[in-house]
Every structure is written in C-alpha cells, then in structure tokens.
Design a protein around this motif. Structure first.
Motif, PDB file in Angstrom:
ATOM      1  N   CYS A  68      37.783 -16.557 -49.477  1.00  0.00           N
ATOM      2  CA  CYS A  68      37.233 -15.234 -49.735  1.00  0.00           C
ATOM      3  C   CYS A  68      36.736 -14.675 -48.427  1.00  0.00           C
ATOM      4  O   CYS A  68      35.898 -15.279 -47.762  1.00  0.00           O
ATOM      5  N   ASP A  70      35.226 -11.831 -48.018  1.00  0.00           N
ATOM      6  CA  ASP A  70      34.087 -10.938 -48.141  1.00  0.00           C
ATOM      7  C   ASP A  70      32.949 -11.481 -47.269  1.00  0.00           C
ATOM      8  O   ASP A  70      32.718 -12.690 -47.199  1.00  0.00           O
ATOM      9  N   CYS A  73      30.672 -13.964 -48.649  1.00  0.00           N
ATOM     10  CA  CYS A  73      31.163 -15.303 -48.989  1.00  0.00           C
ATOM     11  C   CYS A  73      31.635 -16.034 -47.752  1.00  0.00           C
ATOM     12  O   CYS A  73      30.975 -16.912 -47.241  1.00  0.00           O
ATOM     13  N   SER A  83      35.177 -15.939 -56.580  1.00  0.00           N
ATOM     14  CA  SER A  83      34.186 -16.416 -55.630  1.00  0.00           C
ATOM     15  C   SER A  83      32.824 -15.858 -56.015  1.00  0.00           C
ATOM     16  O   SER A  83      32.694 -15.132 -56.999  1.00  0.00           O
ATOM     17  N   ALA A  84      31.851 -16.174 -55.215  1.00  0.00           N
ATOM     18  CA  ALA A  84      30.485 -15.762 -55.525  1.00  0.00           C
ATOM     19  C   ALA A  84      30.321 -14.249 -55.587  1.00  0.00           C
ATOM     20  O   ALA A  84      29.487 -13.732 -56.320  1.00  0.00           O
ATOM     21  N   CYS A  85      31.146 -13.514 -54.840  1.00  0.00           N
ATOM     22  CA  CYS A  85      31.019 -12.060 -54.822  1.00  0.00           C
ATOM     23  C   CYS A  85      31.837 -11.415 -55.931  1.00  0.00           C
ATOM     24  O   CYS A  85      31.781 -10.210 -56.121  1.00  0.00           O
TER      25      CYS A  85
HETATM   26 ZN    ZN Z   1      33.646 -13.694 -52.332  1.00  0.00          ZN
END
Ligand code: ZN
Ligand code: ZN
Length: 98
Positions: A68, A70, A73, A83-85
């Motif tokens: 990821c 981002d 992340c 992913s976390a985002c």
């Molecule tokens: Zn992410």
C-alpha cells in the motif's frame, strides 16, 4: 549475514520473521512538483519480512505480497486485502526468476 532487530515480524501474519525477501523497486509517478508531470521518484521498499510459512508460500507462488503506497500505510500485506487506510494492497513487480 547480520541478524536484524528481533522484533521484525512477518508482514502477513505478524509472527516473528525468519526471512527477508529482497525489496522490489518501485517508481512513483507522482512528483513533489505538480507542475512537472515528468517528475518521478524511485523508491526502494523495505525488505519483505516473512515467517517461515509465508516465505515458502510466496516462493511457491501460492501467495502474493502487495504494497500500500498510501502515506498513512507504506506497508506490505496480502495482495488484494484491505490495508489500514482502506485501500487494497497493490501488486508489486515480483523479482524475476529465470
Ligand atoms: Zn493503506
Ligand atoms: Zn507469516
């Protein structure tokens, strides 16, 4: 080979990592200067730390590691998983085998 920090954990399951695959290189198309579309940055991602089980899966092609990109992340995870985002992990260029 020098051993790395003991808290390195598998990017997929979080268990202690036993192996680290070579990081892929990734060229980012976006630039710091929005007025210059040709600006690109090549980043070298961190090693892909994997536990024994997952390193085997990845080597055998049974599992793919995604990334990821981002800024929140910048982490590895299982390809296609969120992913976390909230964005899915993207496919990376796998290291070539010949
Ligand atoms: Zn992410
Ligand atoms: Zn694992």
């Amino acid at each position: 080979m020098t051993s790395t920090a003991s808290e390195t954990s598998c990017v997929l399951c979080g268990h202690p990592a036993t192996e680290a695959l070579d990081p892929p290189r990734r060229t980012l198309a976006r630039g710091l200067d929005p007025g210059d579309p040709s600006y690109s940055v090549t980043v070298i991602l961190p090693d892909i730390a994997l536990c024994a089980k997952h390193s085997l899966d990845v080597r055998e092609g049974a599992l793919f590691v995604g990334w990821c990109d981002d800024q929140r992340c910048r982490t590895y995870g299982a390809l296609g998983e969120s992913s976390a985002c909230g964005r899915p992990y993207e496919r990376l260029g796998q290291s070539k085998r010949s």
